[in-house]
Design an enzyme around this catalytic site. Structure first.
Site, PDB file in Angstrom:
ATOM      1  N   CYS A 165       0.946  -1.211  -0.148  1.00 49.51           N
ATOM      2  CA  CYS A 165      -0.004  -0.062   0.050  1.00 49.51           C
ATOM      3  C   CYS A 165       0.690   1.294  -0.047  1.00 49.51           C
ATOM      4  CB  CYS A 165      -0.904  -0.067   1.186  1.00 49.51           C
ATOM      5  SG  CYS A 165      -2.176   1.218   1.337  1.00 49.51           S
ATOM      6  N   MET A 166       0.672   2.095   1.124  1.00 50.18           N
ATOM      7  CA  MET A 166       1.608   3.485   1.173  1.00 50.18           C
ATOM      8  C   MET A 166       3.056   3.175   1.624  1.00 50.18           C
ATOM      9  SD  MET A 166       1.047   6.462   0.402  1.00 50.18           S
ATOM     10  CE  MET A 166       1.760   8.249   1.047  1.00 50.18           C
TER      11      MET A 166
END
Lengths: 229, 229
Positions: B137-138
């Site tokens: 994800c991030m």
């Protein structure tokens, strides 16, 4: 015809004061994998207390059951008083101490502990409408409380004394019996199903198990439940 | 020889101010299903802030990253400064805004935001020891920050502009490039692997997807990672 729809009733976010996070997430995953739509709900009220999950000690702060449950639901959650039974085919309640601290007070007072009236009414409404109720882990005690003093004597289970558990399975089972339920012993590899009342239970983390076993047991129960909807 | 062991680096408990809960739980599940042992870690410090996950608004309270991460780990977690790289074969970092708020300040300052020194040192140590790093994800932005100003120019990805995303994939990708990484576009159905630096990335909830797709993408990445250990 659209997908069948399931209401998931949460009780906070974290095993010691809310919904057990693994059980909750794996429930949502199994519902999605079974092709079921779901919506999350929780009572909009303060938690009984806040437990530091590192130390196990209470913390001097106040958290709201709905607001914390929203963490598990990524913001997609509604207050329990907005739950319309007509819109759903089943109610699923994951475990965690939250169900016995925020839905009822079983964690502190055993079967004598009061049940939240919104939680009680939701469970009774799903049952009265002939819809399925699935209770994981400690949540069968909340279902037992909902039917206390009624004509409904549901077959429920929180596990078995024949296998290893971190909890007092016998005492909890006796407690459910004392308020009118018909508890039975169920292996962690299995689930119980009360056909007359359409209620599934599976022990989950009430018994000693790892996350892989947990996922398998939740998935098996949800798959069987999906076929009954 | 025992099972390979993975350190999981958390950043709190909840998508908007901590580790994304679904990504974290499904990471633990995939590690268990791949036969890998794991241990959870988080920095022992205050969160940048606390977000009400129902409203998206900041709350006037203080929470500790390690204490909140302990909710996901069911209490089985250690402070990041007790992580010994020698004891592990890989480091996995789930996403959620927490990695860009508590591990770095990317959420507020983009690539100019500072990285927590313990987080930076952990990532650099795993890399220096030739061990695998997986960022979901991030979290690739945190890996990018860890290598800023070094000789390491890692291939990283937070998703692709070719598919639907709730986030500014292009801006984040440009940001990673500006501090020395070699970002590439990766479909949500895929993962990136930098063979030289032994770094896996998969977009997860950076792209629009449901929990079933998320589980499948995390599981695929962890299975491939497991074969590299």
């Amino acid at each position: 015809m659209g997908a069948k729809k399931v209401a998931v009733l949460l009780s906070g976010c974290g095993v010691y004061d809310g919904s057990e996070i693994h059980e909750s997430v794996l429930t949502l995953l199994s519902l999605a994998n079974a092709g079921l739509d779901y919506e999350c709900f929780a009572p909009d009220k303060d938690q009984h207390h806040v437990i530091n999950h590192r130390t196990g000690e209470p913390m001097e702060e106040t958290r709201n059951v709905l607001t914390e449950s929203a963490r598990i639901a990524r913001g997609e959650i509604k207050p329990l008083n907005e739950l319309s039974v007509e819109a759903f085919d089943a109610l699923v309640i994951p475990g965690g101490f939250g169900t016995a601290k925020n839905h009822t007070k079983w964690a502190f007072e055993g079967p004598a502990g009061a049940i939240d009236t919104e939680v009680r009414d939701a469970i009774r409404s799903f049952h009265a409408a002939g819809k399925v109720i699935t209770a994981f882990c400690m949540a069968p005690t909340t279902v037992a409380k909902a039917f206390e003093g009624t004509e409904v004597h549901a077959q429920l289970s929180v596990g078995t004394t024949e296998e290893s558990s971190p909890y007092e399975i016998e005492a909890i089972t006796d407690g459910m019996k004392s308020i009118g339920s018909i508890p039975n012993m169920v292996s962690k590899a299995d689930y119980s199903y009360d056909e007359e009342n359409r209620i599934f239970c599976s022990p989950c983390y009430m018994m000693d198990m790892g996350i892989a076993e947990l996922a398998a047991s939740i998935d098996r129960t949800i798959q069987v439940m999906a076929k009954k909807l």
